[in-house]
Design an enzyme around this catalytic site. Structure first.
Site, PDB file in Angstrom:
ATOM      1  N   CYS A   1       0.816  -1.223   0.000  1.00 50.36           N
ATOM      2  CA  CYS A   1       0.000   0.000   0.000  1.00 50.36           C
ATOM      3  C   CYS A   1       0.849   1.273   0.000  1.00 50.36           C
ATOM      4  O   CYS A   1       0.627   2.180  -0.813  1.00 50.36           O
ATOM      5  CB  CYS A   1      -0.985  -0.017   1.161  1.00 50.36           C
ATOM      6  SG  CYS A   1      -0.247   0.114   2.810  1.00 50.36           S
TER       7      CYS A   1
ATOM      8  N   HIS B   1      -2.744   1.389   6.930  1.00 47.57           N
ATOM      9  CA  HIS B   1      -3.062   1.299   5.501  1.00 47.57           C
ATOM     10  C   HIS B   1      -3.178   2.705   4.928  1.00 47.57           C
ATOM     11  O   HIS B   1      -3.563   3.649   5.623  1.00 47.57           O
ATOM     12  CB  HIS B   1      -4.370   0.536   5.288  1.00 47.57           C
ATOM     13  CG  HIS B   1      -4.631   0.197   3.846  1.00 47.57           C
ATOM     14  ND1 HIS B   1      -3.874  -0.726   3.147  1.00 47.57           N
ATOM     15  CD2 HIS B   1      -5.553   0.668   2.957  1.00 47.57           C
ATOM     16  CE1 HIS B   1      -4.322  -0.816   1.904  1.00 47.57           C
ATOM     17  NE2 HIS B   1      -5.340   0.020   1.762  1.00 47.57           N
TER      18      HIS B   1
ATOM     19  N   HIS C   1      -5.652   1.844  -4.496  1.00 48.25           N
ATOM     20  CA  HIS C   1      -4.781   1.318  -3.452  1.00 48.25           C
ATOM     21  C   HIS C   1      -4.382  -0.117  -3.741  1.00 48.25           C
ATOM     22  O   HIS C   1      -4.960  -0.791  -4.599  1.00 48.25           O
ATOM     23  CB  HIS C   1      -5.462   1.417  -2.078  1.00 48.25           C
ATOM     24  CG  HIS C   1      -6.599   0.455  -1.876  1.00 48.25           C
ATOM     25  ND1 HIS C   1      -6.871  -0.141  -0.665  1.00 48.25           N
ATOM     26  CD2 HIS C   1      -7.554  -0.005  -2.733  1.00 48.25           C
ATOM     27  CE1 HIS C   1      -7.930  -0.922  -0.769  1.00 48.25           C
ATOM     28  NE2 HIS C   1      -8.362  -0.852  -1.999  1.00 48.25           N
TER      29      HIS C   1
END
Length: 363
Positions: free
Chosen positions: A277, A325, A337
């Site tokens: 990520c 994240h 993402h």
């Protein structure tokens, strides 16, 4: 680390060790939802032969916890990797300084030796004695002036020699300190890697217990949960407030990130064939000419915070209470993402996960 760099680092360490011995003197849109707690163990109970919706929800919750814990460990791994790169580079630079300092020290010692030999050839007589023995006082006085200049130069030489020795000692201490940190970072990275692999392995084992039809139902359930969260987020009217246009660099970051759609998630990866990520977001902004921290947690700590209603395409949305994240906002309530292992870079709803806050790399 490439072979050439490893060789340079090894050579630097050898120099450091040698000189160390020789030179030693005697705001969030909504309150973040609870962060999934790491699974207590990695062994999942066997599923019934036909999993019910309740069973699948339990599986989904456990998978979420396992992948979340893997994401936290991935951030730790990436942080250790970045620190190792920096420390390795610093060790190499210190080694260069040590080599140059040692060469300078050798030269100063040679010059000091030459000055000592010259004084020995004159007999080391004081000025007064040389005046009494001289046949031509005026010639002596000229020579005495040169002697005094020589004495001042000698004192300067001795001072420079001392300073160079002190510099070498400090360089050696600094290099040893960087080496200790590098070794500690390697242990941290190895621990994080084991944790990542353990959690991912447990998640894969849990999924493998499902039949094909059950896996499909699980995916539908995961999509439903994400969609419900996104719908609730949009239902607040947040998009009516989000109307800022992207900056030039923000557009470039969005273009880079969306061009990676379909590439697999791989923990620790930062392209070009795979991403995690924060690897995706950091590379997207690097491509736009604005380097940012490598990990989602450091992106949250170091980059300027922006109110959710003020965000614009290119801004980074940080998720979960521990900033484990990160995604890049692309506009219209959507993000791009790299979700987790087993998935690919994709578009999703910005509100599909608990939002911690928003940061802007080019604020």
């Amino acid at each position: 680390m490439g072979t050439g760099k490893r060789g340079l680092l090894a050579a630097a360490v050898a120099v450091v060790c040698a000189v160390t011995v020789l030179g030693a003197p005697g705001a969030a849109f909504a309150a973040p939802g609870p962060t999934p707690s790491p699974a207590a163990g990695t062994t999942a109970p066997p599923l019934p032969s036909t999993a019910s919706d309740k069973d699948l929800e339990a599986v989904r919750t456990k998978l979420e916890a396992l992948y979340h814990d893997a994401a936290v460990a991935t951030d730790a791994y990436n942080a250790a990797e970045e620190a190792a790169k920096k420390q390795s580079s610093e060790i190499v630079e210190l080694a260069k300084k040590i080599v140059a300092g040692q060469a300078k020290l050798d030269d100063l010692k040679n010059r000091a030796g030459a000055a000592a030999r010259a004084q020995y050839r004159t007999g080391g007589l004081p000025d007064e004695a040389q005046l009494m023995l001289s046949d031509d006082p005026s010639e002596f006085l000229d020579g005495a002036g040169r002697v005094r200049q020589g004495e001042r130069a000698t004192k300067g030489l001795i001072g420079e020699l001392s300073r160079t020795q002190q510099d070498l000692v400090q360089y050696s201490k600094d290099a040893s300190d960087r080496w200790r940190k590098l070794e500690a970072g390697r242990k941290t990275k190895a621990t994080a890697q084991k944790r990542i692999e353990k959690q991912i392995s447990a998640a894969e084992k849990l999924r493998s217990q499902l039949e094909k039809a059950e896996k499909e139902r699980l995916e539908q359930l995961e999509a439903k949960v994400a969609q419900e969260a996104q719908t609730a987020w949009l239902g607040t009217g947040i998009l009516d407030e989000i109307n800022s246009a992207a900056s030039v660099q923000g557009k470039q970051a969005v273009q880079f990130a969306t061009a990676q759609i379909g590439k697999p998630y791989v923990w620790g990866a930062e392209g070009p064939k795979a991403f995690d990520c924060s690897g995706l977001t950091s590379e997207a902004w690097r491509s736009a000419g604005r380097p940012i921290p490598r990990t989602s947690q450091e992106q949250w700590k170091q980059l300027p915070h922006i109110a959710v209603e003020d965000m614009r395409p290119g801004d980074l949305i940080i998720y979960f209470g521990d900033a484990s994240h990160v995604a890049l906002y692309v506009g219209d309530g959507s993000i791009v993402h790299a979700p987790r292992p087993g998935r690919t870079v994709t578009l999703a709803g910005a509100g599909s996960m608990p939002i911690l806050g928003v940061v802007r790399p080019d604020a």
